[in-house]
Design a protein around this motif. Structure first.
Motif, PDB file in Angstrom:
ATOM      1  N   ARG A 141       0.807  -1.221   0.000  1.00 40.34           N
ATOM      2  CA  ARG A 141       0.000   0.000   0.000  1.00 40.34           C
ATOM      3  C   ARG A 141       0.838   1.269   0.000  1.00 40.34           C
ATOM      4  O   ARG A 141       0.543   2.224  -0.715  1.00 40.34           O
ATOM      5  CB  ARG A 141      -0.950  -0.006   1.197  1.00 40.34           C
ATOM      6  CG  ARG A 141      -2.006   1.102   1.145  1.00 40.34           C
ATOM      7  CD  ARG A 141      -3.122   0.838   2.143  1.00 40.34           C
ATOM      8  NE  ARG A 141      -3.865  -0.367   1.825  1.00 40.34           N
ATOM      9  CZ  ARG A 141      -4.835  -0.417   0.892  1.00 40.34           C
ATOM     10  NH1 ARG A 141      -5.139   0.656   0.196  1.00 40.34           N
ATOM     11  NH2 ARG A 141      -5.467  -1.549   0.653  1.00 40.34           N
ATOM     12  N   HIS A 147       1.610   0.547  -4.451  1.00 35.53           N
ATOM     13  CA  HIS A 147       0.373   1.251  -4.787  1.00 35.53           C
ATOM     14  C   HIS A 147       0.671   2.677  -5.239  1.00 35.53           C
ATOM     15  O   HIS A 147       0.146   3.144  -6.263  1.00 35.53           O
ATOM     16  CB  HIS A 147      -0.537   1.256  -3.550  1.00 35.53           C
ATOM     17  CG  HIS A 147      -1.845   1.950  -3.760  1.00 35.53           C
ATOM     18  ND1 HIS A 147      -3.031   1.470  -3.293  1.00 35.53           N
ATOM     19  CD2 HIS A 147      -2.171   3.105  -4.402  1.00 35.53           C
ATOM     20  CE1 HIS A 147      -4.017   2.276  -3.625  1.00 35.53           C
ATOM     21  NE2 HIS A 147      -3.501   3.285  -4.295  1.00 35.53           N
ATOM     22  N   ASP A 192      -7.263   4.190  -3.629  1.00 39.76           N
ATOM     23  CA  ASP A 192      -7.289   3.910  -2.192  1.00 39.76           C
ATOM     24  C   ASP A 192      -8.532   4.492  -1.528  1.00 39.76           C
ATOM     25  O   ASP A 192      -8.456   5.179  -0.514  1.00 39.76           O
ATOM     26  CB  ASP A 192      -6.021   4.477  -1.537  1.00 39.76           C
ATOM     27  CG  ASP A 192      -5.639   3.693  -0.279  1.00 39.76           C
ATOM     28  OD1 ASP A 192      -6.183   2.591  -0.087  1.00 39.76           O
ATOM     29  OD2 ASP A 192      -4.818   4.193   0.494  1.00 39.76           O
ATOM     30  N   ASP A 229      -7.942  -0.474  -4.292  1.00 47.09           N
ATOM     31  CA  ASP A 229      -6.653   0.163  -4.557  1.00 47.09           C
ATOM     32  C   ASP A 229      -6.771   1.207  -5.665  1.00 47.09           C
ATOM     33  O   ASP A 229      -6.481   2.378  -5.464  1.00 47.09           O
ATOM     34  CB  ASP A 229      -5.615  -0.901  -4.939  1.00 47.09           C
ATOM     35  CG  ASP A 229      -5.216  -1.747  -3.733  1.00 47.09           C
ATOM     36  OD1 ASP A 229      -5.408  -1.257  -2.598  1.00 47.09           O
ATOM     37  OD2 ASP A 229      -4.746  -2.869  -3.924  1.00 47.09           O
TER      38      ASP A 229
END
Length: 662
Positions: free
Chosen positions: A450, A454, A474, A509
């Motif tokens: 993340r 990401h 996100d 995501d």
């Protein structure tokens, strides 16, 4: 008393008057073309003056003359030229005019025009005279033919009572005729054109000439090839642009100023059968209003500017060599790829212009010159759009020079090559670096999903397809709904959050969106991407998660306010045995886990995603001759995304170096 006959030109007077409005030089050129089409080898022009100024223009040729039986047909009907049904003269020359308009343009020069012509009739030579006036160009007076005094064919055109507003000088006329007839005279050596005894000799005035193939143009379902011929003159100060037939014979000059000539005097000849067709259709004079013509001219302008750049570099090679000797030139070694070569060409042309505009540049010390040249290099490499600001605030160039260089960078195909090449090169570096951090054991173990992977991918969604653009990153499924409804301008209130089947609120995501390329503006396509750390294989828990997102969208009626196709991807390096068994039901073999008319759930590995992306880029990579290694990819990620790669690239490399020392 001389006997004569009269005949009327079969055309409305206002249209004939329009044809008769031409510049003096273009009118003279038309009369010279008529002589050349009549197979003349010697054409003499005399600008006769006295104390009061120009009083007569005489054009004399030794062509085959105008047969008396054809006089009324040739002069009585505009557009009835014998050349319309022929592509070559009796001696095999390509013909210029086919509309019969040239002879009437002479009325734009003077009030009275007289044609005295001699032709051969069997073994006899016969002469007669035709006469017209500017106030009534529809009426032509023609004498009876008589035996010629000289046994030699040809036509003499006398224009008297010149219009006061027109000025013709010997020098200017020679220059103009040189550019107009340069191509023709090179094709047919032995022809002589002179002005007051001084021969038109384009070859002696040509510095350089070049022919360039351009992309073909579509017109009325036919594809027409195009060529551009550029002639650079040694002394002429006029820059001209001609629209020509496919043989290079000018049909019409156009007022198209091309910036960036920088002292280069040129004539540009845009050549195509397409231009002949436009001329016959009366569309050639429409300019930008005729789309096919605008396309051809715009391409020619780009080619001319590229030519200016290359010639500027050729002429300034000594200065660049000096910079290299002083070691202030910011590039080292040779340029091998098209990207590098194009980048250096733009840098060189900008640096040379800066050097010319700043009088103190060459007088500066080595360190100052080195700094300014490195600054320019940085602008060319990283942000050409910032050039205007840099030129204004740092280099202090004149406003006119700033505008000229900015246009040069924006409009030349070289800068377009740099922009496209830079994009492809950066994407290839990104892919190379991504492969390393995803598949290299130490790096993938350190890579966080993340906070690192990401974040990097949110800025590079092109990896999933250029057609998609990022909508949500996100965020919850409720935010996905909000973006989805916004695409349709729906005013539906969102009173309740979107929940998964188990009642929880999921965080996705990435969500990317594209419009469907069709006539239905209300259709969309969404791609929802769920990323997993490369060290985590896609198993039952992961597939259940992506299914829960898809089914939440499917069951929530608020998503049905827009015609939409949904794709849900879950991506990692590998899949578990459980997922592999589930995927065996997919007969396509593409990794489809679940599919309906509206929703498709995909299981993707990074190997698949990266391979698909490489395939899309590979053709351009080969054409640009770009080769990259893993280190260049890692260097790119470390420089571009340093805040997201800490602890992944730097620390692993440090450990590798430490191990090597041990």
């Amino acid at each position: 008393m001389t006997e004569y006959k009269e005949f009327q030109v079969g055309l409305e007077k206002d249209h004939l008057a329009k044809i008769s409005r031409a510049t003096p030089v273009s009118a003279l050129a038309e009369l010279v073309w008529n002589a050349l089409d009549a197979d003349a080898f010697n054409i003499e022009i005399y600008l006769n003056s006295n104390d009061l100024g120009l009083y007569e223009i005489v054009i004399r040729d030794d062509g085959h003359g105008i047969p008396y039986p054809q006089s009324e047909k040739l002069f009585g009907y505009l557009g009835g030229s014998w050349k319309a049904s022929n592509k070559q003269s009796p001696l095999g020359r390509y013909l210029h005019g086919q509309e019969g308009q040239g002879r009437f343009k002479s009325f734009s020069v003077g009030r009275v025009v007289e044609w005295i012509t001699t032709y051969k009739d069997g073994d006899n030579y016969k002469s007669y005279t035709m006469l017209g006036t500017a106030e009534n160009p529809k009426k032509v007076r023609c004498t009876n033919e008589v035996a010629a005094e000289r046994k030699k064919t040809g036509t003499t055109v006398k224009i008297t009572e010149p219009h006061k507003e027109f000025r013709l000088s010997n020098e200017k006329t020679l220059e103009s005729l040189s550019s107009i007839f340069a191509i023709y005279l090179s094709k047919y050596p032995g022809i002589k054109i002179s002005v007051d005894g001084q021969e038109v000799d384009p070859e002696s005035q040509i510095e350089q000439r070049k022919e360039i193939d351009l992309d073909p143009v579509m017109f009325k379902e036919n594809l027409y090839p195009y060529k551009l011929e550029l002639i650079e003159w040694k002394s002429s100060d006029s820059n001209e642009f001609f629209l020509c037939n496919q043989n290079g014979f000018p049909l019409m000059p156009i007022d198209k100023r091309v910036r960036g000539a920088n002292g280069i005097n040129y004539s540009a000849y845009l050549k195509s059968e397409h231009l002949s067709q436009l001329n016959k259709s009366g569309l050639l004079g429409l300019g930008d209003l005729e789309e096919s013509l605008r396309t051809a001219v715009d391409r020619a302008v780009v080619a001319i500017k590229d030519y200016f750049i290359k010639r500027k570099l050729e002429k300034s090679s000594d200065k660049i060599r000096k910079w290299k000797e002083e070691k202030v030139y910011p590039y080292s070694g040779d340029a091998f790829t098209p990207v590098d070569m194009a980048e250096r060409q733009v840098f060189d042309i900008l640096a040379l212009n800066v050097s010319e505009q700043l009088s103190e540049f060459e007088k500066q010390d080595i360190s100052s010159k080195k700094f300014q040249l490195r600054l320019l290099k940085q602008i060319v490499e990283q942000s050409p759009k910032e050039l205007q600001k840099i030129m204004n605030e740092v280099l202090d160039l004149s406003t006119e020079k700033q505008r000229e260089l900015a246009e040069l960078l924006e409009e030349t195909s070289i800068s377009a090559i740099i922009s496209a090449s830079k994009l492809i090169s950066d994407r290839l570096k990104f892919i190379s670096g991504l492969e390393e951090i995803i598949f290299q054991t130490e790096m993938k173990q350190a890579l966080k999903e993340r906070s690192q992977l990401h974040k990097i991918l949110a800025e590079n969604t092109w990896i999933f397809g250029d057609e998609f653009s990022l909508s949500v990153s996100d965020k919850s499924l409720t935010e996905v709904l909000r973006k989805h409804l916004g695409a349709s301008n729906s005013k539906l209130a969102i009173d309740e959050p979107v929940k998964r089947i188990d009642g929880t609120v999921g965080i996705i995501d990435l969500m990317l969106t594209k419009s469907i390329p069709c006539n239905h503006a209300d259709e969309r396509e969404h791609l929802v991407v769920e990323l997993k750390a490369p060290k985590v294989p896609i198993g039952h828990e992961e597939t259940t998660q992506i299914k829960s997102y898809a089914f939440a969208v499917h069951k929530d009626e608020r998503f049905k306010h827009l015609k939409t196709r949904w794709h849900f991807w879950i991506i990692s390096n590998d899949v578990t045995e459980h997922t592999a068994i589930e995927l065996k039901a997919d007969r396509t073999g593409k990794g489809i886990l679940y599919q309906t008319d509206e929703i498709t759930i995909w299981v993707k590995t990074w190997a698949q995603v990266i391979q698909e992306c490489k395939h899309r880029l590979d053709f351009v990579r080969q054409q640009l001759n770009i080769t990259l290694d893993s280190s260049s990819g890692l260097d790119y990620l470390r420089e571009k995304y340093s805040e997201y790669t800490q602890g992944v690239i730097v620390e692993v490399e440090a450990e590798t170096e430490a191990e090597a020392v041990e």
